[in-house]
Design a protein around this motif. Structure first.
Motif, short mmCIF file in Angstrom:
data_model
loop_
_atom_site.label_atom_id
_atom_site.label_comp_id
_atom_site.label_asym_id
_atom_site.label_seq_id
_atom_site.Cartn_x
_atom_site.Cartn_y
_atom_site.Cartn_z
N TYR A 45 3.74 16.49 -2.47
CA TYR A 45 3.35 16.01 -3.78
C TYR A 45 3.49 16.80 -4.92
N LEU A 85 6.41 5.02 -3.89
CA LEU A 85 6.09 4.75 -5.38
C LEU A 85 6.93 5.67 -6.24
N TYR A 129 5.78 10.27 1.81
CA TYR A 129 5.06 9.10 2.12
C TYR A 129 5.24 8.91 3.71
N SER A 161 0.72 -1.34 0.10
CA SER A 161 -0.10 0.07 -0.04
C SER A 161 0.78 1.32 0.05
N LEU A 198 1.67 0.08 -9.17
CA LEU A 198 0.56 0.61 -8.60
C LEU A 198 0.21 -0.13 -7.31
N CYS A 216 -2.69 6.98 -0.39
CA CYS A 216 -3.15 6.54 -1.95
C CYS A 216 -4.62 6.41 -1.75
#
Length: 239
Positions: A228, A53, A235, A25, A68, A29
């Protein structure tokens, strides 16, 4: 073994436990949150491995070449894509069933869900335009109208008197609606006067144990989005 901090490219794969369900995970997200909501609602025991990611480990790409989240793994079984993982969990763990047992009602729910892609697209369009593009905002409102109508007709939840799969499928973006109002004062993505029934639904959803377990407050979402947007997503924010 559950891990909170994200694993990046050079990290080692955390040891797998035979028979243990694992979720790959990313904490912020919304697609992975769908799967976490279903896991929480159904009280399924699992472990979490969060992934960076921007710097994905090879062992993660071996499990999902698309790179993903979410990804589910249990022994020799690997699945990805949020809707697929949620449906799988609902079938394999039948307690606290989320998909309607009536095939027609399930089909009607999926028709409504197919419309939700426009809400997601317009939500991110509003973020990118910083709320300055009135046409994008009006498109968002238009795409939300079928959901305002549906919740008015169906009751407290889209499943009537209890949450169903579609409630959890669409919730993550409603959780994030307040981000725009904080970052762009004067811009309201979901005015209560336009969407009184969705506004009431949001408040009811916030009281659900699964939502409480998986949600972040608006200031935290704002902090993550700023990182972001700057090209350096944090994260591990707050850890």
């Amino acid at each position: 073994m559950s891990t909170l901090k994200s694993h990046s490219k050079d990290s080692k794969l955390p040891a797998l436990t035979p028979g243990k369900l694992r979720l790959y995970s990313m904490r912020f997200c919304p697609f992975a949150q769908r799967t976490r909501l279903v896991l929480a609602h159904k009280k399924i025991e699992f472990e979490t491995v969060n992934v960076d990611l921007k710097s994905k480990p090879d062992w993660f790409l071996d499990r999902n070449p698309l790179g993903l989240v979410p990804v589910l793994e249990q022994d020799d079984k690997v699945l990805y894509e949020s809707v697929i993982t949620c449906d799988y969990l609902d079938d394999v763990y039948p307690d606290n069933k989320l998909n309607p047992s009536d095939p027609y009602q399930q089909a009607r729910d999926r028709i409504l869900f197919e419309l939700y892609g426009k809400v997601v697209t317009n939500y991110y369009g509003t973020l990118r335009s910083q709320g300055k593009d009135k046409e994008v905002l009006e498109n968002l409102w238009k795409s939300m109208e079928p959901f305002e109508k549906a919740i008015k007709e169906r009751g407290t939840y889209f499943g009537g008197d209890k949450p169903t799969m579609i409630d959890y499928f669409i919730w993550p973006w409603f959780e994030r609606m307040g981000v725009v109002s904080v970052m762009m004062p004067g811009v309201d993505l979901m005015p209560a006067e336009k969407f009184p029934n969705l506004t009431a639904w949001v408040e009811v959803m916030k009281s659900l144990p699964a939502v409480k377990e998986t949600m972040f407050d608006t200031p935290t979402h704002v902090s993550f989005y700023k990182s972001y947007a700057a090209g350096k997503p944090n994260y591990d924010l707050g850890l």
